[in-house]
Enzyme design. Structure first.
Site, PDB file in Angstrom:
ATOM      1  N   ALA A  25     -36.111  60.123  55.268  1.00 52.86           N
ATOM      2  CA  ALA A  25     -35.483  59.340  54.202  1.00 52.86           C
ATOM      3  C   ALA A  25     -36.438  58.374  53.506  1.00 52.86           C
ATOM      4  O   ALA A  25     -36.296  58.125  52.308  1.00 52.86           O
ATOM      5  CB  ALA A  25     -34.307  58.557  54.780  1.00 52.86           C
ATOM      6  N   THR A  29     -36.479  57.035  49.446  1.00 51.63           N
ATOM      7  CA  THR A  29     -35.921  55.756  49.005  1.00 51.63           C
ATOM      8  C   THR A  29     -36.642  55.271  47.752  1.00 51.63           C
ATOM      9  O   THR A  29     -36.032  54.608  46.912  1.00 51.63           O
ATOM     10  CB  THR A  29     -35.976  54.683  50.119  1.00 51.63           C
ATOM     11  OG1 THR A  29     -37.270  54.729  50.723  1.00 51.63           O
ATOM     12  CG2 THR A  29     -34.940  54.933  51.181  1.00 51.63           C
ATOM     13  N   PHE A  36     -29.047  57.413  54.562  1.00 46.29           N
ATOM     14  CA  PHE A  36     -27.718  57.495  55.167  1.00 46.29           C
ATOM     15  C   PHE A  36     -27.661  56.955  56.588  1.00 46.29           C
ATOM     16  O   PHE A  36     -26.644  56.485  57.035  1.00 46.29           O
ATOM     17  CB  PHE A  36     -27.224  58.943  55.139  1.00 46.29           C
ATOM     18  CG  PHE A  36     -26.825  59.362  53.763  1.00 46.29           C
ATOM     19  CD1 PHE A  36     -25.514  59.167  53.332  1.00 46.29           C
ATOM     20  CD2 PHE A  36     -27.743  59.894  52.874  1.00 46.29           C
ATOM     21  CE1 PHE A  36     -25.136  59.522  52.050  1.00 46.29           C
ATOM     22  CE2 PHE A  36     -27.367  60.248  51.590  1.00 46.29           C
ATOM     23  CZ  PHE A  36     -26.063  60.065  51.174  1.00 46.29           C
ATOM     24  N   ARG A  37     -28.800  57.065  57.322  1.00 45.73           N
ATOM     25  CA  ARG A  37     -28.730  56.742  58.744  1.00 45.73           C
ATOM     26  C   ARG A  37     -29.423  55.438  59.098  1.00 45.73           C
ATOM     27  O   ARG A  37     -29.383  55.019  60.244  1.00 45.73           O
ATOM     28  CB  ARG A  37     -29.373  57.857  59.571  1.00 45.73           C
ATOM     29  CG  ARG A  37     -28.701  59.194  59.371  1.00 45.73           C
ATOM     30  CD  ARG A  37     -29.381  60.234  60.248  1.00 45.73           C
ATOM     31  NE  ARG A  37     -29.108  61.575  59.784  1.00 45.73           N
ATOM     32  CZ  ARG A  37     -28.428  62.486  60.471  1.00 45.73           C
ATOM     33  NH1 ARG A  37     -27.945  62.201  61.647  1.00 45.73           N
ATOM     34  NH2 ARG A  37     -28.243  63.688  59.983  1.00 45.73           N
ATOM     35  N   HIS A 122     -32.325  70.473  56.730  1.00 47.53           N
ATOM     36  CA  HIS A 122     -30.902  70.129  56.672  1.00 47.53           C
ATOM     37  C   HIS A 122     -30.231  70.642  55.400  1.00 47.53           C
ATOM     38  O   HIS A 122     -29.154  70.191  55.046  1.00 47.53           O
ATOM     39  CB  HIS A 122     -30.725  68.609  56.807  1.00 47.53           C
ATOM     40  CG  HIS A 122     -31.163  68.085  58.150  1.00 47.53           C
ATOM     41  ND1 HIS A 122     -31.605  66.803  58.349  1.00 47.53           N
ATOM     42  CD2 HIS A 122     -31.234  68.692  59.361  1.00 47.53           C
ATOM     43  CE1 HIS A 122     -31.928  66.643  59.633  1.00 47.53           C
ATOM     44  NE2 HIS A 122     -31.711  67.776  60.260  1.00 47.53           N
ATOM     45  N   CYS A 130     -20.469  79.121  49.996  1.00 45.51           N
ATOM     46  CA  CYS A 130     -19.199  79.485  50.628  1.00 45.51           C
ATOM     47  C   CYS A 130     -19.413  79.549  52.132  1.00 45.51           C
ATOM     48  O   CYS A 130     -20.386  80.142  52.602  1.00 45.51           O
ATOM     49  CB  CYS A 130     -18.752  80.840  50.090  1.00 45.51           C
ATOM     50  SG  CYS A 130     -17.388  81.559  51.023  1.00 45.51           S
ATOM     51  N   CYS A 133     -18.724  83.767  53.029  1.00 42.69           N
ATOM     52  CA  CYS A 133     -19.638  84.846  52.613  1.00 42.69           C
ATOM     53  C   CYS A 133     -21.008  84.333  52.194  1.00 42.69           C
ATOM     54  O   CYS A 133     -21.876  85.113  51.830  1.00 42.69           O
ATOM     55  CB  CYS A 133     -19.012  85.672  51.480  1.00 42.69           C
ATOM     56  SG  CYS A 133     -19.000  84.830  49.869  1.00 42.69           S
ATOM     57  N   CYS A 158     -14.568  85.397  47.620  1.00 40.79           N
ATOM     58  CA  CYS A 158     -13.771  85.704  48.825  1.00 40.79           C
ATOM     59  C   CYS A 158     -12.698  84.662  49.107  1.00 40.79           C
ATOM     60  O   CYS A 158     -11.996  84.764  50.116  1.00 40.79           O
ATOM     61  CB  CYS A 158     -14.691  85.853  50.042  1.00 40.79           C
ATOM     62  SG  CYS A 158     -15.238  84.292  50.743  1.00 40.79           S
ATOM     63  N   ASP A 238     -44.993  51.117  53.511  1.00 33.49           N
ATOM     64  CA  ASP A 238     -44.332  51.982  52.546  1.00 33.49           C
ATOM     65  C   ASP A 238     -45.113  53.287  52.390  1.00 33.49           C
ATOM     66  O   ASP A 238     -46.259  53.300  51.949  1.00 33.49           O
ATOM     67  CB  ASP A 238     -44.246  51.259  51.197  1.00 33.49           C
ATOM     68  CG  ASP A 238     -43.484  52.077  50.160  1.00 33.49           C
ATOM     69  OD1 ASP A 238     -43.284  53.294  50.374  1.00 33.49           O
ATOM     70  OD2 ASP A 238     -43.083  51.504  49.136  1.00 33.49           O
TER      71      ASP A 238
HETATM   72 ZN   LIG Z   1     -17.139  83.536  49.720  1.00 31.88          ZN
END
Ligand SMILES: [Zn+2]
Length: 250
Positions: A25, A29, A36-37, A122, A130, A133, A158, A238
């Site tokens: 992260a 920044t 987030f953490r 991540h 989706c 699929c 789907c 930094d």
């Molecule tokens: Zn799908």
């Protein structure tokens, strides 16, 4: 900035031929992406939705989409900063083995890091997929649909649930991404861990594969990490300033 550290970093980059870069992260920044953490992280005020809840509950799906829709414009409009550009320079100098990132903002890609030299551990917020699929698209249609209807969007192929193409809490990392990153870490002669507190495993174990195989190890992060005693060079500061300055002198 501490000039001795800049010079030591410059020397290690100069000597290196195969650099494995691990980013967290702190690299983003500087592009106004929230951490987030971290100590002031978003998750401290808003607990994350787990993948299993997303699958099971309409309320959880709506909550997750609302959270993602809120942050979407910030992600979409964020620009790479000098740290992202410095890694592209290392690639152009032929020194880069791989960039493995914990970030989901897509900024390494946007800065110009080649897709075959980039592993987004991540996933990315710059796509939706989706859950059935795996069909992928850019987020605009789903974001607009959710904002207009407040209904979590479905897959046009789907009818499965769509979600941002990020690894949610409760989901495992993609073994092929992890495997590629491990092997590029092991074959590196220098490992850079940048802007990561190195606590979220298994991702944070990746630098250690290279270090155990004999690579030198540079950690640049504001605040302590559990790997500090293993570092050849440890810079508490930094990452954007240090990396951009040292790479700029190569
Ligand atoms: Zn799908």
């Amino acid at each position: 900035m501490d000039q001795d550290s800049v010079e030591a970093l410059g020397r290690l980059l100069e000597e290196a031929r195969r650099i494995f870069v691990f980013t967290g992260a702190g690299v983003s920044t500087g592009s106004n992406i929230p951490d987030f953490r971290g100590p002031k992280g978003v998750y401290k005020e808003r607990p994350p939705v787990y993948f299993q809840e997303f699958v099971a509950s309409e309320r959880a799906r709506s909550e997750y989409w609302a959270f993602k829709a809120e942050g979407y414009r910030a992600f979409r409009d964020a620009e790479p900063n000098p740290a992202h550009h410095a890694l592209v320079t290392l690639e152009k100098l032929g020194k880069l083995n791989l960039v493995a990132t914990q970030n989901v903002d897509g900024l390494h890609q946007r800065a110009g890091t080649s897709s075959d030299l980039l592993v987004e551990l991540h996933g990315t917020n710059l796509a939706v997929e989706c859950i059935e699929c795996r069909r992928r698209e850019t987020p605009d249609r789903c974001m607009q649909e959710f904002e207009a209807t407040a209904q979590p969007p479905r897959c046009p192929a789907c009818d499965g649930w769509m979600k941002p193409a990020v690894v949610m809490f409760g989901q495992a990392l993609d073994p092929s991404r992890l495997g590629k990153a491990q092997s590029c870490s092991r074959s590196a002669d220098l490992v850079l861990a940048l802007g990561s507190s190195l606590v979220v495993t298994p991702a944070a174990d990746l630098p250690l594969a290279g270090v155990r195989a004999g690579a030198k190890y540079v950690i640049i992060n504001q605040g302590a990490t559990p790997h500090d005693r293993l570092a050849t060079l440890r810079i508490d500061g930094d990452v954007v300033d240090y990396l951009a300055t040292a790479v700029g002198r190569l």
